[in-house]
Design a protein around this motif. Structure first.
Motif, PDB file in Angstrom:
ATOM      1  N   LYS A  60     -18.141   1.221  -9.833  1.00  0.00           N
ATOM      2  CA  LYS A  60     -17.199   0.648  -8.681  1.00  0.00           C
ATOM      3  C   LYS A  60     -17.172   1.767  -7.975  1.00  0.00           C
ATOM      4  CE  LYS A  60     -15.688  -3.095 -10.663  1.00  0.00           C
ATOM      5  NZ  LYS A  60     -13.641  -3.944 -10.913  1.00  0.00           N
ATOM      6  N   ARG A 180       4.312   1.494  -9.335  1.00  0.00           N
ATOM      7  CA  ARG A 180       3.750   0.551  -8.103  1.00  0.00           C
ATOM      8  C   ARG A 180       4.673   0.272  -7.159  1.00  0.00           C
ATOM      9  NH1 ARG A 180       1.346  -3.276 -11.830  1.00  0.00           N
ATOM     10  NH2 ARG A 180       1.562  -5.159  -9.869  1.00  0.00           N
ATOM     11  N   HIS A 340      -7.823  -2.225  -0.159  1.00  0.00           N
ATOM     12  CA  HIS A 340      -7.711  -2.435  -1.695  1.00  0.00           C
ATOM     13  C   HIS A 340      -6.393  -1.377  -2.206  1.00  0.00           C
ATOM     14  CE1 HIS A 340      -8.237  -4.448  -5.362  1.00  0.00           C
ATOM     15  NE2 HIS A 340      -8.388  -3.601  -6.126  1.00  0.00           N
ATOM     16  N   GLU A 343      -4.882  -1.009  -8.864  1.00  0.00           N
ATOM     17  CA  GLU A 343      -6.102  -1.947  -9.621  1.00  0.00           C
ATOM     18  C   GLU A 343      -5.132  -3.256  -9.466  1.00  0.00           C
ATOM     19  OE1 GLU A 343      -8.306  -1.274 -11.020  1.00  0.00           O
ATOM     20  OE2 GLU A 343      -8.165   0.670 -10.698  1.00  0.00           O
ATOM     21  N   GLY A 344      -5.414  -3.897  -8.398  1.00  0.00           N
ATOM     22  CA  GLY A 344      -4.786  -4.711  -7.959  1.00  0.00           C
ATOM     23  C   GLY A 344      -3.523  -5.326  -7.194  1.00  0.00           C
ATOM     24  N   HIS A 346      -2.081  -4.838  -4.170  1.00  0.00           N
ATOM     25  CA  HIS A 346      -1.677  -4.814  -2.613  1.00  0.00           C
ATOM     26  C   HIS A 346      -2.980  -4.844  -1.333  1.00  0.00           C
ATOM     27  CE1 HIS A 346       1.490  -6.940  -0.736  1.00  0.00           C
ATOM     28  NE2 HIS A 346       1.143  -6.447   0.397  1.00  0.00           N
ATOM     29  N   ASN A 347      -3.053  -5.741  -1.598  1.00  0.00           N
ATOM     30  CA  ASN A 347      -4.242  -5.283  -0.508  1.00  0.00           C
ATOM     31  C   ASN A 347      -3.766  -6.284   1.215  1.00  0.00           C
ATOM     32  OD1 ASN A 347      -6.921  -6.261  -2.226  1.00  0.00           O
ATOM     33  ND2 ASN A 347      -5.556  -6.647  -3.499  1.00  0.00           N
ATOM     34  N   ARG A 371      -8.967 -10.557  -1.163  1.00  0.00           N
ATOM     35  CA  ARG A 371      -7.829 -10.718  -1.154  1.00  0.00           C
ATOM     36  C   ARG A 371      -7.232 -10.485  -0.186  1.00  0.00           C
ATOM     37  NH1 ARG A 371      -5.843  -8.248  -6.759  1.00  0.00           N
ATOM     38  NH2 ARG A 371      -3.669  -9.018  -5.474  1.00  0.00           N
ATOM     39  N   GLU A 373      -3.018  -9.505   0.628  1.00  0.00           N
ATOM     40  CA  GLU A 373      -1.547 -10.004   0.459  1.00  0.00           C
ATOM     41  C   GLU A 373      -0.931  -9.326   1.801  1.00  0.00           C
ATOM     42  OE1 GLU A 373      -2.646 -10.063  -3.101  1.00  0.00           O
ATOM     43  OE2 GLU A 373      -2.683  -8.291  -2.273  1.00  0.00           O
TER      44      GLU A 373
END
Length: 649
Positions: A60, A180, A340, A343-344, A346-347, A371, A373
């Motif tokens: 990635k 986070r 992004h 690791e997932g 927030h977008n 994605r 949010e």
């Protein structure tokens, strides 16, 4: 520089799994957002492009293979090989070499023939010369700006290489903090139009989305609020610029003046247009006797730190943020920025300025994302419905015909050099070719001609029908009645001539540029017409003229410091249907069509009334039976002001 055994275990394993030993890896470099793998046998990699694809998919990360210096052919031999491989019909114009990065820049009229079907010719060039090709289009009208950027970057290649390695070490070093936490801070462009700037802050990173100036502002209100504790240029990780209008990128070089050393992410057309506009901005400010916020040196430094990306190309910009640009439909190269985070975690989707409708120049804004949010959406016309584009075009031609045929006068159309100028040129050329308007001189003044050259360099960013015309010999931008104005003397001759004409000149808000000179000299004559086709920001001369209208008066301060009164006897017309912004119905349609639906919507880039009305319309459409009924963001719509912060996670 790393050997394979010195890399993180996951990277070592992936390279060992996908790269054959016969490629002969010599070293690995982190070059900005890319991981560069240097090899002694480039033919192994060149003829198996799936190696890079599979490696990038597993890691990635963006992967690029380069040949070691001793594996590259001497330049003259490489040129001969390239010319023997590429068919003559490609019409190669220039071949240049970047010794540091091992790249060969090939400029050709027909780039498709340099790539070959399935990139077969491209791969063969890499395999047989060891030089990694960079293919550029050489249009009929070449961009002086792009040529200057390429030349400067080649001359500074060693320095740029060191910059990329420093950036790469930072981007790929891994996440240090596990908190986070995501928040944004409104620095400019909230409850106003102009000086757009947003700080995105995580526990790991500080990134700016846009950094513009307010063209109608003065003093403190002209620039974003960079005076808060969170903004220390030397501590910023990256700047992301959505498009090349001054209210979104006009202050980027200022950061380099005060210690910023990170990357600036843009699309390729935005890079070129941004550089051109910044040098022009500096020139205008200096001529007006104002102190510029940065120097030419700062712009040049910015160039070396700029990383150009394609649409839909996922790129690491910090250890915990990946960026993807999508078409925004606003101007050439304009982008919606998708962030992004973690690791997932927030977008964020930030529209910048966007147009959710097809135009003669561009296709409409993108609405499908992996994605979302939080959506930050512009609201410039959140309180208005615009004319249909067809009606706006018809009205423009009617006013031109009336002025030229009935009154034998001149039409002045102040334009933004980027986007609006090209749209207006396309409409007028089409009207003349179809016989709706007789052939009259269409004078092009300011940096429009150079901006158009940049458009011709990137036809793949343009609307399909226009791209086809440009590529197959029906280029509307080279019509014989389009005449470039060469300097002040020619401008004076046009003003004093009794010949009817159309004058398309920068700037679009009469806040500098040749359009001001034309206005001052044509305003007194009732035979003439002034047509605004751009939004007139509060505080600009254009807004004052529009509000005064025909029969009004405007007082200006001359460069000598004297007061000058202009009597406006010419017709003053505003046609809003050409806007590169979405009107309220298009904004609602974008919210209806965006997938997936965000949980939070934040409104920016609009005057207070526009934002308030847009919010009320969203809330109305969220009710049963409305177009947005059931959307998860219906209860989470924010309208922050300058210096407000919103904690997203």
């Amino acid at each position: 520089m790393y050997r394979v055994g010195e890399l993180p275990l996951a990277l070592q394993q992936a390279i060992s799994k996908h790269v054959p030993p016969e490629a002969m890896i010599t070293r690995i470099e982190f070059e900005g957002p890319e991981i560069a793998i240097y090899v002694r046998n480039p033919a192994v990699i060149a003829f198996r492009p799936e190696i890079a694809r599979n490696l990038a998919k597993e890691l990635k990360k963006r992967i690029v293979f380069r040949a070691e210096k001793d594996a590259r052919k001497p330049q003259q031999e490489a040129i001969e090989i390239i010319k023997s491989i590429v068919p003559p019909e490609a019409e190669i114009k220039t071949i240049m070499f970047d010794e540091v990065l091992g790249e060969v820049i090939i400029k050709a009229r027909k780039v498709g023939l340099v790539y070959g079907k399935g990139k077969t010719i491209y791969n063969k060039i890499f395999a047989e010369t060891g030089w990694r090709p960079v293919i550029l289009r050489a249009p009929d009208k070449e961009s002086v700006t792009l040529n200057g950027i390429i030349d400067y970057m080649l001359r500074q290649s060693s320095y740029r290489s060191q910059i990329l390695k420093t950036m790469g070490e930072r981007i790929h070093r891994g996440v240090l903090f596990e908190n986070r936490y995501v928040r944004i801070v409104a620095l400019g462009g909230f409850m106003e139009v102009g000086r757009s700037a947003i700080l995105v802050e995580t526990s790991e990173s500080r990134v700016l989305l846009d950094l513009g100036v307010n063209p109608g502002g003065t003093g403190y209100d002209m620039y974003p609020r960079l005076d808060i504790d969170e903004i220390r240029p030397e501590e910023l990780d990256a700047v992301i610029i959505t498009h090349a209008h001054l209210d979104h990128m006009g202050l980027v070089p200022f950061l380099f003046k005060y210690g910023f050393k990170g990357p600036v992410y843009v699309t390729k057309p935005t890079r070129d247009l941004m550089v051109l506009s910044l040098f022009d901005f500096l020139d205008v400010v200096t001529k007006e006797g104002r102190k510029p916020p940065f120097s030419q040196h700062d712009i040049r430094k910015m160039i070396l730190h700029t990383i150009a990306l394609d649409y839909e190309e996922v790129t690491d910009v910090t250890p915990d943020i990946k960026l993807t640009f999508y078409n925004a439909g606003h101007i050439l190269g304009s982008a919606i920025a998708h962030l992004h985070i973690g690791e997932g975690l927030h977008n964020i989707v930030y529209t910048g300025d966007m147009k959710y409708a097809n135009t003669r120049l561009l296709t409409k804004a993108h609405t499908k994302f992996p994605r979302v949010e939080t959506l930050i959406i512009e609201s410039t016309y959140g309180n208005k419905r615009q004319q249909k584009r067809s009606q706006a075009e018809a009205e423009l031609i009617q006013w031109i015909v009336r002025t030229i045929e009935a009154k034998k006068g001149k039409v002045l159309i102040p334009v933004l050099a980027v986007g609006r100028a090209q749209e207006i040129i396309l409409v007028i050329v089409d009207a003349i070719q179809k016989g709706y308007l007789r052939k009259v001189p269409i004078y092009i003044d300011g940096m429009i001609d150079e901006v158009t050259a940049i458009h011709l360099t990137y036809p793949e960013y343009l609307a399909p029908s226009l791209r086809k015309k440009i590529l197959y010999g029906e280029n509307p931008f080279t019509a014989e009645f389009l005449i470039k104005v060469e300097g002040a003397q020619m401008r004076e001759e046009i003003i004093n001539s009794s010949e009817p004409a159309v004058i398309i000149a920068t700037s679009g808000m009469l806040n500098g540029g040749p359009s001001v000179e034309y206005f001052k000299n044509l305003a007194h004559d009732e035979k003439n017409t002034l047509i605004f086709v751009s939004y007139q920001v509060k505080g600009t001369l254009g807004r004052r003229v529009l509000e005064a209208g025909k029969g009004g008066k405007i007082t200006l301060i001359t460069p000598e410091g004297k007061l000058e009164t202009i009597n406006i006897n010419m017709d003053v017309v505003a046609i809003e249907g050409f806007s590169g912004h979405s009107d309220i119905d298009q904004l609602i349609a974008f919210l209806r069509d965006i997938e997936p639906k965000p949980k939070t919507v934040i409104l920016n880039h609009g005057e207070p009334e526009a934002i308030r009305k847009f919010r009320r319309r969203i809330e109305a459409e969220c009710r049963p039976g409305g177009k947005l009924e059931g959307a998860p963001f219906c209860g989470n719509i924010y309208t922050p002001q300058i210096l407000d912060s919103i904690k997203l996670v």
